[in-house]
Design a protein around this motif. Structure first.
Motif, PDB file in Angstrom:
ATOM      1  N   PHE A  15       0.825  -1.209   0.000  1.00 54.69           N
ATOM      2  CA  PHE A  15       0.000   0.000   0.000  1.00 54.69           C
ATOM      3  C   PHE A  15       0.858   1.257   0.000  1.00 54.69           C
ATOM      4  O   PHE A  15       0.624   2.172  -0.788  1.00 54.69           O
ATOM      5  N   VAL A  16       1.869   1.311   0.870  1.00 55.36           N
ATOM      6  CA  VAL A  16       2.658   2.542   0.932  1.00 55.36           C
ATOM      7  C   VAL A  16       3.645   2.667  -0.217  1.00 55.36           C
ATOM      8  O   VAL A  16       4.037   3.766  -0.589  1.00 55.36           O
ATOM      9  N   GLY A  18       3.591   1.828  -3.664  1.00 56.87           N
ATOM     10  CA  GLY A  18       3.247   2.344  -4.992  1.00 56.87           C
ATOM     11  C   GLY A  18       4.056   1.650  -6.070  1.00 56.87           C
ATOM     12  O   GLY A  18       3.528   1.126  -7.030  1.00 56.87           O
ATOM     13  N   LYS A  19       5.354   1.618  -5.929  1.00 55.56           N
ATOM     14  CA  LYS A  19       6.232   0.933  -6.894  1.00 55.56           C
ATOM     15  C   LYS A  19       6.160  -0.575  -6.674  1.00 55.56           C
ATOM     16  O   LYS A  19       5.867  -1.023  -5.564  1.00 55.56           O
ATOM     17  N   GLN A  65       2.707  -5.263  -7.149  1.00 56.31           N
ATOM     18  CA  GLN A  65       2.221  -3.886  -7.095  1.00 56.31           C
ATOM     19  C   GLN A  65       0.702  -3.859  -6.945  1.00 56.31           C
ATOM     20  O   GLN A  65       0.000  -4.696  -7.512  1.00 56.31           O
ATOM     21  N   MET A  66       0.211  -2.887  -6.159  1.00 55.86           N
ATOM     22  CA  MET A  66      -1.236  -2.696  -6.059  1.00 55.86           C
ATOM     23  C   MET A  66      -1.671  -1.750  -7.157  1.00 55.86           C
ATOM     24  O   MET A  66      -1.086  -0.679  -7.326  1.00 55.86           O
ATOM     25  N   ARG A  67      -2.684  -2.169  -7.900  1.00 56.20           N
ATOM     26  CA  ARG A  67      -3.185  -1.333  -8.985  1.00 56.20           C
ATOM     27  C   ARG A  67      -4.700  -1.290  -8.917  1.00 56.20           C
ATOM     28  O   ARG A  67      -5.325  -2.260  -8.484  1.00 56.20           O
ATOM     29  N   THR A  68      -5.272  -0.195  -9.375  1.00 54.38           N
ATOM     30  CA  THR A  68      -6.733  -0.147  -9.442  1.00 54.38           C
ATOM     31  C   THR A  68      -7.170  -1.089 -10.553  1.00 54.38           C
ATOM     32  O   THR A  68      -6.431  -1.343 -11.500  1.00 54.38           O
ATOM     33  N   PHE A 151       9.062   0.411 -18.650  1.00 58.04           N
ATOM     34  CA  PHE A 151       8.325  -0.170 -19.766  1.00 58.04           C
ATOM     35  C   PHE A 151       7.449  -1.323 -19.263  1.00 58.04           C
ATOM     36  O   PHE A 151       6.264  -1.415 -19.584  1.00 58.04           O
ATOM     37  N   GLU A 153       6.388  -1.836 -16.281  1.00 57.82           N
ATOM     38  CA  GLU A 153       5.330  -1.303 -15.422  1.00 57.82           C
ATOM     39  C   GLU A 153       4.190  -0.723 -16.238  1.00 57.82           C
ATOM     40  O   GLU A 153       3.020  -0.935 -15.931  1.00 57.82           O
ATOM     41  N   LEU A 154       4.552   0.012 -17.269  1.00 55.20           N
ATOM     42  CA  LEU A 154       3.531   0.644 -18.106  1.00 55.20           C
ATOM     43  C   LEU A 154       2.578  -0.394 -18.678  1.00 55.20           C
ATOM     44  O   LEU A 154       1.366  -0.198 -18.705  1.00 55.20           O
ATOM     45  N   GLY A 156       2.220  -3.508 -17.592  1.00 50.22           N
ATOM     46  CA  GLY A 156       1.822  -4.522 -16.622  1.00 50.22           C
ATOM     47  C   GLY A 156       2.435  -5.879 -16.903  1.00 50.22           C
ATOM     48  O   GLY A 156       1.789  -6.906 -16.762  1.00 50.22           O
TER      49      GLY A 156
ATOM     50  N   ARG B 114      -3.254  -3.900 -23.854  1.00 52.11           N
ATOM     51  CA  ARG B 114      -3.066  -4.285 -22.460  1.00 52.11           C
ATOM     52  C   ARG B 114      -3.601  -3.203 -21.535  1.00 52.11           C
ATOM     53  O   ARG B 114      -3.879  -2.094 -21.960  1.00 52.11           O
ATOM     54  N   LYS B 117      -0.763   1.414 -17.533  1.00 57.30           N
ATOM     55  CA  LYS B 117      -0.684   2.221 -16.318  1.00 57.30           C
ATOM     56  C   LYS B 117      -0.990   3.676 -16.668  1.00 57.30           C
ATOM     57  O   LYS B 117      -0.533   4.186 -17.682  1.00 57.30           O
ATOM     58  N   PHE B 122      -4.278   2.432 -12.196  1.00 56.42           N
ATOM     59  CA  PHE B 122      -3.536   3.497 -11.526  1.00 56.42           C
ATOM     60  C   PHE B 122      -2.873   2.952 -10.280  1.00 56.42           C
ATOM     61  O   PHE B 122      -3.363   2.016  -9.663  1.00 56.42           O
ATOM     62  N   VAL B 123      -1.749   3.551  -9.943  1.00 53.19           N
ATOM     63  CA  VAL B 123      -1.060   3.155  -8.716  1.00 53.19           C
ATOM     64  C   VAL B 123      -0.907   4.408  -7.858  1.00 53.19           C
ATOM     65  O   VAL B 123      -1.246   5.501  -8.287  1.00 53.19           O
ATOM     66  N   ARG B 124      -0.385   4.233  -6.655  1.00 54.43           N
ATOM     67  CA  ARG B 124      -0.361   5.363  -5.739  1.00 54.43           C
ATOM     68  C   ARG B 124       0.397   6.574  -6.276  1.00 54.43           C
ATOM     69  O   ARG B 124       0.031   7.698  -6.012  1.00 54.43           O
TER      70      ARG B 124
END
Lengths: 198, 251
Positions: A15-16, A18-19, A65-68, A151, A153-154, A156, B114, B117, B122-124
């Protein structure tokens, strides 16, 4: 440490952060063995899948990673009041070429695209989606480009090996045109070990 | 025509894109390209781009000469057709490049689908997002030129007698487009009066590109070769202010 406590700690860290946080880091911080952390994470991933949760835990860029959730993007965007980040078509194309053929030089990219790509390469470097990975051992020693963690991360992706392969692509397009029959191995092995790679 | 400024499109697409566009449009087998037909159409596009004062990159001209060369090779009767020797198809290299490029485009599309992001998920860290939107044109430049071509053809009559009004200001045209779009999206064709002059058509086209470049409108198409729609992306008043503040060089 019991399983529930472990899950709670992992949740707090993700949660804290982000990365994306990798297993080694979790192990250092929590002090439990990787195996139990991994299995706790797996359980959490399943739990977060429920429709009552707006967040999911995704394996991305070698970490977690937590993502919406994708289906909630409209609401999140409304709340954040941001324009969606978007890559132009040429940028997307160039990125795909680099991802699948890395390491690759500028002139090799330009031969495939048929147009000057300096501007796009600069923009992609600025956005940290690509990086210079070395120099090619040919006259002039041109720079070689490859993709970055950003890349992954973008898009997923957990690893560059997770790139959609042409086999998937072929299935989707119904395979009506057999483009890939003559295809080079480069495309099938995106991890840079294809035989046509340098 | 001294009002036409040089336009450099940020959504730059190259000669291979144009060829794929033509192949798709004509429903041609990529492995058996009728060089003469494609060369003719390719040249027509270059002509149109020049007419619009679009900057034609050198790559387009290199491809044009390649096509002409291939066309000439295709005209030469091939000796040894009857013999056992295999004569290599002069189009082979081009076809391979087109296939490779098409493959890359498809892979790019695949990546695009895909969950991205800051677009889908979205992430924090997303909080202080202020990413500049790079492209607001959902369609290719060539689709836009196709649409333009249709409008020009529709207004052929005006070629007989044309009152040349040198005073068209791109800014004014942009303002009138905003006025037309303020109550919702409109079709590309709707923005052109049937009776308007060629100058006005060109000015409108340039104004549309200029608006898209400044992130004021979005240009979209819902299906391949379907109608092109334009939408305002910001409040009409803000739009007008932005246009009024633009430098006069495009006027």
């Amino acid at each position: 440490m019991d399983r529930d406590t472990l899950k709670a700690i992992i949740e707090a860290i993700l949660f804290v952060s982000g990365k994306p946080v990798n297993l080694d880091r979790l192990k250092d911080v929590i002090g439990e063995d990787k195996e139990s952390i991994k299995s706790a994470l797996q359980q959490m991933i399943d739990e977060y899948r429920k429709d009552t949760r707006g967040i999911e835990i995704v394996e991305v860029a070698g970490g977690y990673q937590m993502r919406t959730k994708t289906n909630l993007s409209e609401y999140v965007k409304n709340y954040l009041q941001v324009k969606p980040s978007k890559l132009s078509r040429p940028a997307m194309e160039t990125l795909a070429i680099i991802a699948y053929k890395q390491p690759i030089t500028k002139s090799e990219i330009e031969y495939i695209r048929g147009v000057d790509s300096s501007g796009i390469l600069r923009a992609l470097l600025e956005r940290k989606l690509i990086r210079i990975v070395g120099k090619k051992d040919v006259p002039g020693r041109p720079l070689l480009y490859g993709t970055t963690k950003e890349f992954l991360e973008l898009f997923g992706l957990s690893d560059i090996r997770d790139l959609p392969t042409l086999k998937d692509l072929n299935e989707i397009s119904g395979g009506q045109e057999n483009f890939f029959e003559q295809g080079e191995d480069v495309f099938i092995e995106p991890d840079g070990r294809g035989k046509n790679n340098l | 025509m001294n009002f036409a400024p040089k336009i450099k499109l940020e959504i730059f697409e190259g000669p291979l894109d144009l060829l794929l566009h033509l192949i798709k449009k004509n429903e041609i087998d990529i492995r058996d390209i009728p060089v003469a037909i494609i060369t003719k159409q390719y040249m027509e596009y270059l002509e149109l781009m020049r007419f619009l004062n679009l900057e034609i990159a050198g790559e387009f001209l290199v491809m044009a000469s390649t096509l002409l060369y291939l066309k000439s090779l295709m005209l030469i009767p091939r000796e040894g057709d009857e013999s056992d020797e295999e004569v290599e198809d002069p189009r082979k290299e081009l076809v391979e490049r087109l296939l490779e490029y098409k493959k890359c485009k498809e892979l790019a599309e695949k990546l695009e689908q895909r969950s991205l992001k800051n677009r889908d998920v979205f992430v924090r860290e997303s909080f202080d997002l202020n990413i500049k939107n790079e492209s607001l044109v959902d369609i290719s430049l060539f689709d836009l030129i196709d649409a333009f071509k249709r409008v020009i053809e529709r207004s052929r009559v005006s070629e007989i007698f044309e009152y040349v009004d040198d005073d068209i200001k791109i800014k004014d045209v942009m303002l009138s487009i905003v006025e037309k779009l303020k109550n919702g999206g409109r079709q590309f064709d709707d923005l052109f009066d049937v009776n308007c002059t060629k100058q006005y058509i060109i000015a409108t086209f340039i104004a549309i590109l200029e608006l898209a470049k400044n992130s004021l409108i979005r240009i979209s198409q819902f299906e391949p070769f379907g109608s092109i729609y334009l939408y305002l992306l910001v409040d009409p008043e803000i739009c007008k202010n932005a246009i009024n503040e633009m430098e006069d060089e495009i006027g």
